[in-house]
Design an enzyme around this catalytic site. Structure first.
Site, short mmCIF file in Angstrom:
data_model
loop_
_atom_site.label_atom_id
_atom_site.label_comp_id
_atom_site.label_asym_id
_atom_site.label_seq_id
_atom_site.Cartn_x
_atom_site.Cartn_y
_atom_site.Cartn_z
N GLU A 1 1.02 -10.30 -17.02
CA GLU A 1 0.65 -9.34 -15.98
C GLU A 1 -0.08 -8.11 -16.50
O GLU A 1 -0.81 -7.48 -15.73
CB GLU A 1 1.87 -8.95 -15.13
N GLU B 1 10.59 -13.84 -19.14
CA GLU B 1 10.24 -12.44 -18.92
C GLU B 1 9.16 -11.98 -19.90
O GLU B 1 8.20 -11.29 -19.52
CB GLU B 1 11.49 -11.56 -19.04
N LYS C 1 3.25 -2.39 -7.35
CA LYS C 1 4.64 -2.24 -7.79
C LYS C 1 5.65 -2.81 -6.82
O LYS C 1 6.67 -3.39 -7.22
CB LYS C 1 4.94 -0.75 -8.02
N ARG D 1 1.54 1.68 -5.97
CA ARG D 1 1.83 0.74 -4.89
C ARG D 1 0.61 -0.10 -4.52
O ARG D 1 0.76 -1.11 -3.82
CB ARG D 1 2.32 1.47 -3.65
N CYS E 1 0.86 -1.19 0.00
CA CYS E 1 0.00 0.00 0.00
C CYS E 1 0.89 1.23 0.00
O CYS E 1 2.11 1.14 0.14
CB CYS E 1 -0.87 0.02 1.25
N ASN F 1 0.58 0.23 6.09
CA ASN F 1 1.08 -0.61 4.99
C ASN F 1 1.80 -1.79 5.65
O ASN F 1 2.79 -1.59 6.35
CB ASN F 1 2.07 0.19 4.12
N GLY F 2 1.29 -2.99 5.44
CA GLY F 2 1.90 -4.16 6.08
C GLY F 2 0.81 -5.13 6.51
O GLY F 2 -0.34 -5.01 6.09
N LYS G 1 5.50 -10.54 -18.81
CA LYS G 1 4.97 -9.23 -19.24
C LYS G 1 3.58 -9.37 -19.84
O LYS G 1 2.67 -8.63 -19.53
CB LYS G 1 5.93 -8.55 -20.23
N HIS H 1 9.04 -32.13 -23.94
CA HIS H 1 8.72 -32.97 -22.78
C HIS H 1 7.36 -32.60 -22.16
O HIS H 1 7.14 -32.86 -20.97
CB HIS H 1 9.84 -32.84 -21.73
N TRP I 1 -3.66 -1.96 -1.33
CA TRP I 1 -3.64 -3.25 -2.01
C TRP I 1 -4.13 -4.22 -0.94
O TRP I 1 -3.42 -4.52 0.02
CB TRP I 1 -2.24 -3.62 -2.46
#
Ligand code: AGP
Length: 608
Positions: free
Chosen positions: A488, A481, A603, A27, A2, A100-101, A485, A504, A74
């Site tokens: 997300e 990567e 983020k 955030r 957050c 935040n936490g 991208k 496989h 968040w």
């Protein structure tokens, strides 16, 4: 996770809080709120949704007062609703808290408070803090907050205001970042520097266990025994312009296009052409210590973990030191092995990712030397590591990491070169690598020219439901990567795989509806990747190949080719990832996704 902000000073607090929340929104962005001391008491405005919605609400129901706190969320405990949005209050409504936490023993504390008569109105862990402060003895707000935090287990970066203590904000930190922006007769407290920049460049970072009392007259930092602590002031190195979109549609696109520049600043002052080496003063690793390194373990999460995988190839190839790459979240709960001569490298853009921070602490406890590769100056990982390399890539606002990834690769190339030269890499090889690194930003400039082709391609694949990304050797992590991208920001399911691994299992997924992106620069494993493409083609898969300029070899085999300049093989991931960043971006735009604020993400993941 957050974002918290607070203001006390000579201005109206609400506009400063709103400005701060706008800059902190990356955030966490599922709900938002502010509370201001308006001389009569604590006034709160909050809602489920974005900062813009709150701005409109404040337009209809403004808040007056020069001391206040704010939060962008968040959700961890309790759905993202107006009721669960911060700030949270106590029974009397005279205390307001933003946090935040995660309060890990919130349930136990809540039961105790409810049986003592407290009435809870939300599903959040944070509301517990407001009631604990309400219950706490103390003449000052900081005494009450300290007493309230004594039984608390978990992590927090929090800010508190209370009607009985006008003009005062108390902040506290354990695990989640909090800094104080020091202005002329005004102070902005926040989770990160982006919220304070319009008011000051001078910040003090709180450490774990710190609590601070902030008024318009000044601030005091105390420890848990209320002993005054000195926290030095640091100057923020980047300016407001780096926080603005400029003429770009999204921060992600701006950050993709500014990579030639950000790479130049990562490399600036660090290349030593004559010595064929790198200058990494912040690393605190003398030549002698470099020769005593027996193994390297890289710990990281997400995109930074992908950079770590490329780093393994670079360091093993150049310096001949065995490297393992660990998911930080897994590493921190494994039995720590005390192996002399271990160097642990913690890679993190934000420098605040909880799992990477705890992995760093576990490695230190196991006797390792720990260095950080970090972008955010003054962040916790940077301050707790024994040394490190700052990326100097400027603030990365887009939740999907792009410029930080290529700068992480450049930093790992510098680290690999530095270690290798201390361990006998020939001068000529070193000089060739320095020359290649010096030319890298220009090559990225050329790779970005592929964008128009990518736009056309994005239109063809925007409706895909799945995608497979394949790569080999130093470019296998680029496949991972590229898939991350796309996942997300466009919400298309995508997987990255080592090309040869496809036989496989994943080959079962191949049909005409499965786009297959193959990262195939003309390096020593190129022919092997071509064989894989043959196998995909044979099953009707549609292939997009990222390959090297001038390679006319693939026309018959693939549906689309995206070409990047040729380079030193170990540098090629910095180039091959560019078309994949652009492809994910343009597909997400066509799917009308919120590119900079993808759903369910944030983020900086400061909670476990
Ligand atoms: C990448 O686009 C994501 N935002 C995420 O995977 C990120 O890389 C991860 O959370 C690690 O963050 P850090 O580099 O700040 O530690």
């Amino acid at each position: 996770m957050c974002g918290i902000v607070g203001y006390v000073g000579s201005r109206e607090a609400a506009p400063v809080l709103m400005d701060g929340l706008t800059r902190l929104e990356y955030r966490g962005y599922d709900s938002v709120g502010v509370a201001v001391l308006d001389g009569r008491g604590v006034e709160t405005r909050k809602l489920a949704g974005r900062v813009d919605g709150l701005r409109a609400l404040l337009g209809r129901a403004p808040l007056a007062g020069r001391c206040g706190i704010g939060h962008t969320r968040w959700a961890t405990h309790g759905a993202p609703t107006e009721r669960n949005a911060h700030p949270h209050a106590d029974c009397s409504g005279t205390v307001a808290v933003v946090h935040n936490g995660i309060i890990e023993n919130a349930d136990v504390l809540r039961k105790r408070l409810e049986s003592a008569g407290h009435r809870f109105t939300t599903e959040t862990d944070t509301e517990t803090l407001a009631h604990l402060i309400e219950d706490a003895e103390g003449a000052t707000l900081e005494e009450r907050v300290l007493a309230a935090l004594a039984p608390v287990e978990g992590t927090y970066g929090l800010a508190v205001i209370a009607e009985e203590h006008p003009g005062t904000i108390v902040v506290a930190r354990r695990g989640s970042p909090v800094l104080i922006g020091v202005g002329e007769g005004e102070y902005v407290v926040a989770s990160d520097a982006s919220a304070v920049l319009p008011y000051t460049r001078s910040v003090a970072y709180l450490r774990d266990g710190d609590i601070a009392v902030v008024t318009a007259k000044g601030y005091r930092v105390l420890d848990e025994q209320q002993r005054v602590q000195r926290r030095s002031l640091h100057d923020i190195e980047w300016g407001l312009e780096s926080l603005s979109l400029g003429d770009h549609a999204h921060f992600m696109l701006k950050e993709i296009r500014e990579q030639p520049e950000t790479l130049r600043s990562t490399l600036r002052g660090r290349l030593l052409p004559a010595e064929g080496s790198a200058r990494l003063d912040g690393l605190n690793l003398t030549a002698a210590r470099c020769t005593r390194i027996r193994r390297i373990e890289i710990v990281a999460c997400g995109t930074s973990w992908h950079a770590g995988l490329v780093g393994r190839h670079i360091i093993e190839d150049l310096a001949g030191i065995p490297v393992t790459v660990e998911y930080a979240s897994e590493y921190r709960y494994r039995r720590p092995l005390r192996v002399p001569g271990t160097l642990t490298v913690a890679i993190s853009q934000s420098g605040e990712t909880a799992d990477t921070l705890e992995a760093l602490r576990a490695a230190k406890a196991a006797g390792s030397t720990v260095v950080g590769i970090v972008n955010v100056v003054g962040s916790t990982i940077a301050r707790e590591a024994d040394g490190g390399i700052y990326l100097h890539a400027g603030p990365e606002i887009g939740v999907a990491s792009t410029k930080a990834f290529t700068s992480q690769l450049a930093a790992l190339l510098l680290l690999g070169l530095y270690l290798a030269r201390q361990r006998g890499l020939p001068l000529e090889r070193g000089r060739a690598l320095v020359a290649a690194l010096a030319g890298l930003p220009d090559l990225v400039e050329r790779a970005l020219a592929v964008e128009p082709e990518v736009c056309a391609l994005a239109a063809r694949f925007a409706d895909a439901r799945n995608a497979l990304y394949l790569g080999r050797g130093v470019n296998f992590p680029v496949a991972l990567e590229g898939a991350l991208k796309l996942k997300e920001i466009s919400y298309i399911h995508a997987e990255g795989y080592p090309a040869a691994e496809m036989k496989h299992g994943p080959i079962a997924l191949i049909d005409e509806n499965m786009p297959v992106v193959c990262v195939a620069p003309t390096d020593h494993v190129y022919r092997k990747v071509v064989s894989t493409m043959e196998e995909v083609r044979a099953r009707g898969g549609r292939i997009i190949a990222v390959t090297t300029e001038g390679n006319g070899d693939l026309q018959r085999l693939v549906d689309h080719e995206l070409r990047v300049p040729a380079s030193e093989p170990l540098l090629s991931p910095v180039l091959t990832v560019i078309p994949l960043q652009l492809l994910a971006y343009h597909i997400a735009v066509l799917r009308e996704c919120d590119v900079d604020r993808p759903r369910n993400l944030a983020k900086s993941v400061t909670v476990e």
